[in-house]
Enzyme design. Structure first.
Site, PDB file in Angstrom:
ATOM      1  CG  ASP A 240      -2.100  -0.877   1.121  1.00  0.00           C
ATOM      2  OD1 ASP A 240      -2.107  -1.720   0.209  1.00  0.00           O
ATOM      3  OD2 ASP A 240      -3.020  -0.753   1.958  1.00  0.00           O
ATOM      4  CG  ASP A 241      -0.031   3.933   2.123  1.00  0.00           C
ATOM      5  OD1 ASP A 241      -1.154   3.604   1.700  1.00  0.00           O
ATOM      6  OD2 ASP A 241       0.205   4.168   3.312  1.00  0.00           O
TER       7      ASP A 241
ATOM      8  CG  HIS B 172      -4.497   2.537  -0.970  1.00  0.00           C
ATOM      9  ND1 HIS B 172      -5.522   1.903  -0.295  1.00  0.00           N
ATOM     10  CD2 HIS B 172      -3.589   2.888  -0.005  1.00  0.00           C
ATOM     11  CE1 HIS B 172      -5.254   1.883   1.002  1.00  0.00           C
ATOM     12  NE2 HIS B 172      -4.102   2.480   1.208  1.00  0.00           N
TER      13      HIS B 172
ATOM     14  CG  HIS C 226      -4.052   6.772   2.864  1.00  0.00           C
ATOM     15  ND1 HIS C 226      -4.550   6.603   4.135  1.00  0.00           N
ATOM     16  CD2 HIS C 226      -3.484   5.587   2.544  1.00  0.00           C
ATOM     17  CE1 HIS C 226      -4.291   5.392   4.564  1.00  0.00           C
ATOM     18  NE2 HIS C 226      -3.643   4.733   3.615  1.00  0.00           N
TER      19      HIS C 226
ATOM     20  CG  HIS D 149       2.108   0.379   4.531  1.00  0.00           C
ATOM     21  ND1 HIS D 149       1.722  -0.405   5.592  1.00  0.00           N
ATOM     22  CD2 HIS D 149       1.026   1.147   4.216  1.00  0.00           C
ATOM     23  CE1 HIS D 149       0.456  -0.129   5.910  1.00  0.00           C
ATOM     24  NE2 HIS D 149       0.014   0.798   5.088  1.00  0.00           N
TER      25      HIS D 149
END
Length: 485
Positions: free
Chosen positions: A309-310, A360, A364, A451
């Protein structure tokens, strides 16, 4: 940790409302990253467009939690040569996060830290580029703090003067000898605005606090100067956010030398950005060999889906791709749109290396705190950036913090993906602990949350791949796992 990734999300597929068509064009690269204030759906744009290909070697400094009861995400750009500006943004972001978590009040719990674990608070700091041309760099940070008494939205512009090698706050756009005249012009325009009171306008006469009020100034594509004020700053809170725009002809005589250059680089940008960086920008991330068609049958063998993620992040994602290639392991990358727009080359490398790219959100946020229009904006802008980078739109999305409800489902045709195992790598920043968490808890068909913005998390991957491969696990994408279970 409950194991709830696949069964609920497979059930959701049939109930997703196909009400939002995905955008097909690439969004303006400098569009404010959907801070989504009540008076704006696109943030605090000035109408300019920044060519992010000029930003060689830029690093996006990102961090976030996966704690649903205390959700926070922060990001800001680190551009080679603009160290002083990066330091100013870092200080402000860390200060906001400390206040949100209740860490800067002498031990007294405040902000999220004082909410006793109840859902509701949220901190999100994201960025947009105002100018990146010649020897001028401008960045705006947008902060949503849902513990605030106002609307929670705050914006601030940061400027860097490459010629002088100095960070400039927004008032630095105006020459010292012209600031009184400039402020008088701003006050005259404010006095005509509904909701502005005489005492709030008079606050601009306080020279000690003037820079705080005038902390968000940027030029439009036509060279006008737009000044934005957070809600409750120069007007009563019900009046919302207030802005004034001074025409180019009016403001140009008052500009400092730097302000004149910033104006010109906004209206007539150069071909490249040169801030006199002493170090060589990082090389472009190279794609790794594509393992080819995946014939793994997850109903017959042990499979696991590593999800990251991210990102994308430089250089962390590039290092991760090399580790995955060594074991011919496939993964799914849930990318953040503002990072995709800054690092499209890394996303292309992910796809060319045989991995799956998924959505995603743009920056965020907690999607369940947004309106349906804002949710669509978050997902569609990211879809468009992914398509611009790879030629393909994603089919999956992961809601930040796992926050999903009927409004989120109805806003997109993308299939939601949660997770079975959260490594909590954002808490430990310990490669050994991250690796041990995955190795000790892994079960067939798990979806694992990691991550790739943290070098410590990436450092854990070789041990995970080595150990689980020895246990006959196959590393597949989420879509492949779903299709073959």
């Amino acid at each position: 940790m409950p194991r709830y990734a696949l069964a609920p999300t497979l059930l959701l597929l049939g109930s997703l409302a196909l009400t939002a068509a995905c955008a097909t064009g690439s969004p303006p690269a400098d569009s404010a990253p959907s801070v989504d204030g009540p008076s704006r759906t696109g943030g605090n744009d000035t109408g300019t467009q920044v060519d992010l290909s000029k930003l060689k070697g830029v690093n996006i400094v990102s961090d976030s939690s996966t704690d649903r009861s205390c959700p926070w995400a922060t990001s800001y750009p680190d551009v080679p040569g603009a160290d002083a500006m990066t330091a100013a943004m870092k200080k402000d972001v860390e200060g906001r996060l400390a206040a949100f978590l209740g860490e800067d009040t002498g031990g007294q719990a405040t902000g999220c830290g004082g909410m006793d674990g109840l859902e509701g608070p949220e901190l999100n700091v994201s960025f947009s580029f105002l100018v990146a041309s010649g020897d001028v760099l401008g960045v705006r940070l947008g902060t949503v703090d849902r513990t605030s008494n106002a609307d929670g939205l705050a914006t601030k512009a940061y400027w860097y003067d490459g010629a002088a090698k100095e960070y400039r706050p927004s008032p630095g756009l105006i020459a010292d000898g012209s600031r009184d005249a400039f402020v008088s012009a701003v006050k005259k325009r404010l006095e005509k605005r509904e909701g502005v009171t005489p005492d709030t306008v008079a606050a601009l006469d306080d020279q000690e606090n003037r820079d705080v009020y005038l902390d968000d100034m940027a030029f439009t594509a036509d060279g006008d100067l737009k000044v934005d004020f957070d809600r409750g700053t120069v007007g009563v809170p019900p009046a919302g956010r207030i802005s004034v725009t001074l025409p180019k002809a009016t403001v140009t005589p008052w500009l400092s030398d730097f302000g004149s250059r910033a104006q010109r680089q906004t209206t007539d940008p150069d071909d490249k950005l040169d801030l006199g960086a002493a170090h060589t920008p990082a090389p472009t991330v190279a794609a790794q060999p594509d393992p080819g068609e995946d014939t793994t049958d997850c109903s017959q063998v042990k499979c696991i889906a590593l999800t990251f993620d991210d990102g994308p992040a430089a250089p962390e994602t590039g290092t991760l791709l090399k580790y995955l290639a060594q074991y011919k392991a496939r993964a799914t990358f849930f990318v953040v749109g503002q990072n995709v727009a800054t690092h499209p080359d890394i996303v292309r490398a992910e796809m060319k290396s045989g991995h799956e790219i998924a959505n995603h959100s743009w920056n965020h946020p907690v999607l369940t705190n947004l309106t349906p229009t804002q949710i669509r904006s978050q997902l569609e802008r990211t879809n468009a950036s992914i398509k611009a980078a790879t030629g393909k739109e994603p089919t999956l999305f992961r809601p930040p913090y796992g926050a999903i409800d009927g409004n989120v489902r109805a806003a997109t045709s993308l299939s939601p993906v949660l997770w079975d195992m959260d490594t909590l790598d954002w808490k430990s920043h310990d490669p050994a602990k991250v690796a041990q968490t995955v190795i000790s808890q892994a079960q067939p068909n798990d979806v694992v949350l990691i991550h790739d913005i943290h070098p410590t998390s990436v450092a854990a991957i070789p041990e995970i791949l080595r150990t689980l491969t020895a246990r006959d696990y196959h590393f597949v994408t989420v879509s492949h796992l779903r299709a073959t279970m």
